[in-house]
Design a protein around this motif. Structure first.
Motif, PDB file in Angstrom:
ATOM      1  N   ASP A  64       0.800  -1.148   0.043  1.00  0.00           N
ATOM      2  CA  ASP A  64      -0.240  -0.038   0.069  1.00  0.00           C
ATOM      3  C   ASP A  64       0.843   1.158  -0.174  1.00  0.00           C
ATOM      4  O   ASP A  64       1.546   1.514   0.888  1.00  0.00           O
ATOM      5  CB  ASP A  64      -0.976  -0.021   1.191  1.00  0.00           C
ATOM      6  CG  ASP A  64      -1.896   1.189   1.412  1.00  0.00           C
ATOM      7  OD1 ASP A  64      -2.059   1.833   0.319  1.00  0.00           O
ATOM      8  OD2 ASP A  64      -2.340   1.490   2.509  1.00  0.00           O
ATOM      9  N   PRO A  65       1.077   2.196  -1.022  1.00  0.00           N
ATOM     10  CA  PRO A  65       1.579   3.249  -1.010  1.00  0.00           C
ATOM     11  C   PRO A  65       1.406   4.241   0.228  1.00  0.00           C
ATOM     12  O   PRO A  65       2.356   4.890   0.752  1.00  0.00           O
ATOM     13  CB  PRO A  65       1.192   3.972  -2.319  1.00  0.00           C
ATOM     14  CG  PRO A  65      -0.149   3.390  -2.727  1.00  0.00           C
ATOM     15  CD  PRO A  65      -0.063   2.133  -2.014  1.00  0.00           C
ATOM     16  N   ILE A  66       0.184   4.285   0.841  1.00  0.00           N
ATOM     17  CA  ILE A  66       0.012   5.039   1.697  1.00  0.00           C
ATOM     18  C   ILE A  66       0.684   4.833   3.019  1.00  0.00           C
ATOM     19  O   ILE A  66       1.336   5.425   3.788  1.00  0.00           O
ATOM     20  CB  ILE A  66      -1.744   5.310   2.076  1.00  0.00           C
ATOM     21  CG1 ILE A  66      -2.303   5.799   0.927  1.00  0.00           C
ATOM     22  CG2 ILE A  66      -1.987   5.902   3.304  1.00  0.00           C
ATOM     23  CD1 ILE A  66      -3.873   5.566   0.887  1.00  0.00           C
ATOM     24  N   LYS A  67       0.610   3.472   3.362  1.00  0.00           N
ATOM     25  CA  LYS A  67       1.350   2.778   4.375  1.00  0.00           C
ATOM     26  C   LYS A  67       2.716   2.944   4.243  1.00  0.00           C
ATOM     27  O   LYS A  67       3.596   2.977   5.248  1.00  0.00           O
ATOM     28  CB  LYS A  67       0.754   1.522   4.678  1.00  0.00           C
ATOM     29  CG  LYS A  67      -0.745   1.406   5.106  1.00  0.00           C
ATOM     30  CD  LYS A  67      -0.930   0.229   6.096  1.00  0.00           C
ATOM     31  CE  LYS A  67      -2.262   0.105   6.353  1.00  0.00           C
ATOM     32  NZ  LYS A  67      -3.116   1.187   7.223  1.00  0.00           N
ATOM     33  N   TYR A  68       3.313   2.825   2.766  1.00  0.00           N
ATOM     34  CA  TYR A  68       4.656   2.962   2.646  1.00  0.00           C
ATOM     35  C   TYR A  68       5.303   4.265   3.120  1.00  0.00           C
ATOM     36  O   TYR A  68       6.262   4.179   3.677  1.00  0.00           O
ATOM     37  CB  TYR A  68       4.931   2.392   1.151  1.00  0.00           C
ATOM     38  CG  TYR A  68       6.398   2.441   0.666  1.00  0.00           C
ATOM     39  CD1 TYR A  68       7.350   1.746   0.836  1.00  0.00           C
ATOM     40  CD2 TYR A  68       6.584   3.567   0.386  1.00  0.00           C
ATOM     41  CE1 TYR A  68       8.612   1.679   0.719  1.00  0.00           C
ATOM     42  CE2 TYR A  68       8.127   3.677  -0.228  1.00  0.00           C
ATOM     43  CZ  TYR A  68       9.005   2.695   0.070  1.00  0.00           C
ATOM     44  OH  TYR A  68      10.354   2.934  -0.365  1.00  0.00           O
ATOM     45  N   PHE A  69       4.440   5.156   2.376  1.00  0.00           N
ATOM     46  CA  PHE A  69       5.167   6.800   2.892  1.00  0.00           C
ATOM     47  C   PHE A  69       4.951   7.079   4.423  1.00  0.00           C
ATOM     48  O   PHE A  69       5.617   7.801   4.895  1.00  0.00           O
ATOM     49  CB  PHE A  69       4.167   7.791   1.939  1.00  0.00           C
ATOM     50  CG  PHE A  69       4.626   7.529   0.693  1.00  0.00           C
ATOM     51  CD1 PHE A  69       5.838   7.690   0.161  1.00  0.00           C
ATOM     52  CD2 PHE A  69       3.494   7.353  -0.380  1.00  0.00           C
ATOM     53  CE1 PHE A  69       6.440   7.790  -1.306  1.00  0.00           C
ATOM     54  CE2 PHE A  69       4.082   7.136  -1.703  1.00  0.00           C
ATOM     55  CZ  PHE A  69       5.176   7.250  -2.389  1.00  0.00           C
ATOM     56  N   ALA A  70       3.828   6.382   4.925  1.00  0.00           N
ATOM     57  CA  ALA A  70       3.934   6.875   6.529  1.00  0.00           C
ATOM     58  C   ALA A  70       4.374   5.976   7.320  1.00  0.00           C
ATOM     59  O   ALA A  70       4.688   6.414   8.494  1.00  0.00           O
ATOM     60  CB  ALA A  70       2.260   6.548   6.864  1.00  0.00           C
TER      61      ALA A  70
END
Length: 99
Positions: A64-70
């Motif tokens: 998940d890109p959101i979890k990756y960036f967070a």
């Protein structure tokens, strides 16, 4: 891609706005995940970080890109802007008061 026709130019403008809308939506989701205001998120660094996410996704390390960036281990990507010191007001009076 270069084109001189009006339809080609319209297609390029439409694609740019569509990509920008997706980027803003991704930045907003990252801000929500980190519980930060949206203006603390750098859209440029989200864009640059998409390459790193893609490499991690291909290796099976990210889904998940959101979890990756967070994720705390990915904070070196610079997605969150640093807080700046407030700008001090310049006193131009002939006899400034000592501070």
């Amino acid at each position: 891609m270069w084109t001189g026709s009006i339809n080609g130019v319209k297609l390029q403008v439409w694609a740019t706005w569509l990509f920008y809308a997706v980027l803003v939506d991704l930045g907003d989701a990252v801000a929500d995940e980190l519980s930060l205001p949206f203006d603390r998120i750098s859209l440029e660094m989200i864009y640059r970080g998409l390459y790193h996410f893609n490499v991690a996704y291909d290796k099976g390390n990210a889904e998940d890109p959101i979890k990756y960036f967070a994720a705390p281990e990915n904070q070196d990507l610079g997605v969150v802007k640093y807080l700046r010191k407030p700008v001090s007001k310049l006193d131009l009076s002939p006899f400034p008061a000592p501070s």
